[in-house]
Design a protein around this motif. Sequence first.
Motif, PDB file in Angstrom:
ATOM      1  N   PHE A  29       0.826  -1.209   0.000  1.00 56.58           N
ATOM      2  CA  PHE A  29       0.000   0.000   0.000  1.00 56.58           C
ATOM      3  C   PHE A  29       0.862   1.262   0.000  1.00 56.58           C
ATOM      4  CE2 PHE A  29      -3.188  -3.045   1.632  1.00 56.58           C
ATOM      5  CZ  PHE A  29      -4.157  -2.841   0.666  1.00 56.58           C
ATOM      6  N   GLU A  30       2.033   1.204   0.625  1.00 54.41           N
ATOM      7  CA  GLU A  30       2.942   2.349   0.647  1.00 54.41           C
ATOM      8  C   GLU A  30       3.507   2.658  -0.740  1.00 54.41           C
ATOM      9  OE1 GLU A  30       5.855   1.526   3.657  1.00 54.41           O
ATOM     10  OE2 GLU A  30       4.386   1.676   5.267  1.00 54.41           O
ATOM     11  N   LEU A  31       3.508   1.675  -1.636  1.00 58.50           N
ATOM     12  CA  LEU A  31       4.004   1.883  -3.003  1.00 58.50           C
ATOM     13  C   LEU A  31       3.038   2.700  -3.843  1.00 58.50           C
ATOM     14  CD1 LEU A  31       5.441  -1.673  -3.720  1.00 58.50           C
ATOM     15  CD2 LEU A  31       6.728   0.408  -3.179  1.00 58.50           C
ATOM     16  N   ASP A  32       1.805   2.882  -3.363  1.00 57.09           N
ATOM     17  CA  ASP A  32       0.765   3.630  -4.063  1.00 57.09           C
ATOM     18  C   ASP A  32       0.450   3.036  -5.434  1.00 57.09           C
ATOM     19  OD1 ASP A  32      -1.171   5.643  -4.016  1.00 57.09           O
ATOM     20  OD2 ASP A  32       0.099   7.011  -5.162  1.00 57.09           O
ATOM     21  N   LEU A  33       0.455   1.714  -5.488  1.00 59.98           N
ATOM     22  CA  LEU A  33       0.097   0.994  -6.707  1.00 59.98           C
ATOM     23  C   LEU A  33      -1.388   0.645  -6.654  1.00 59.98           C
ATOM     24  CD1 LEU A  33       3.175  -1.385  -6.934  1.00 59.98           C
ATOM     25  CD2 LEU A  33       2.701   0.618  -8.362  1.00 59.98           C
ATOM     26  N   PRO A  34      -1.998   0.351  -7.794  1.00 60.30           N
ATOM     27  CA  PRO A  34      -3.425   0.021  -7.803  1.00 60.30           C
ATOM     28  C   PRO A  34      -3.713  -1.298  -7.091  1.00 60.30           C
ATOM     29  CG  PRO A  34      -2.482  -0.287  -9.974  1.00 60.30           C
ATOM     30  CD  PRO A  34      -1.416   0.335  -9.130  1.00 60.30           C
ATOM     31  N   VAL A  35      -4.950  -1.432  -6.646  1.00 64.27           N
ATOM     32  CA  VAL A  35      -5.402  -2.659  -6.000  1.00 64.27           C
ATOM     33  C   VAL A  35      -5.498  -3.756  -7.056  1.00 64.27           C
ATOM     34  CG1 VAL A  35      -7.332  -3.716  -4.752  1.00 64.27           C
ATOM     35  CG2 VAL A  35      -6.692  -1.339  -4.300  1.00 64.27           C
ATOM     36  N   ALA A  36      -4.966  -4.918  -6.757  1.00 64.91           N
ATOM     37  CA  ALA A  36      -4.986  -6.029  -7.706  1.00 64.91           C
ATOM     38  C   ALA A  36      -6.356  -6.701  -7.696  1.00 64.91           C
ATOM     39  CB  ALA A  36      -3.908  -7.038  -7.347  1.00 64.91           C
TER      40      ALA A  36
END
Length: 84
Positions: A29-36
Amino acid sequence: MMPRLGAKYPIEIETTSKPIADYQTDEYFELDLPVAPAVLVGDEIVVEGSNIPEEKVEGAIRRHLGLAEPESRKKSIIGRLLGG
């Protein structure tokens, strides 16, 4: 779907697959990537957290490449009657 679209358009397809537990960590979540599951085309998040119809992915690819969006497929009689 992705290999077929990769063969149709001059794009690079990258697929990342990890166990679901890897996507549910604080570090992820800290990477600010989209939810898989997610589909990204360039910097555009086309969808996250759900599946997506091939037509929407193809539309995003065509926008990314500067091409006109594909025409919508014709609706069935039932689809037209139900307004879907």
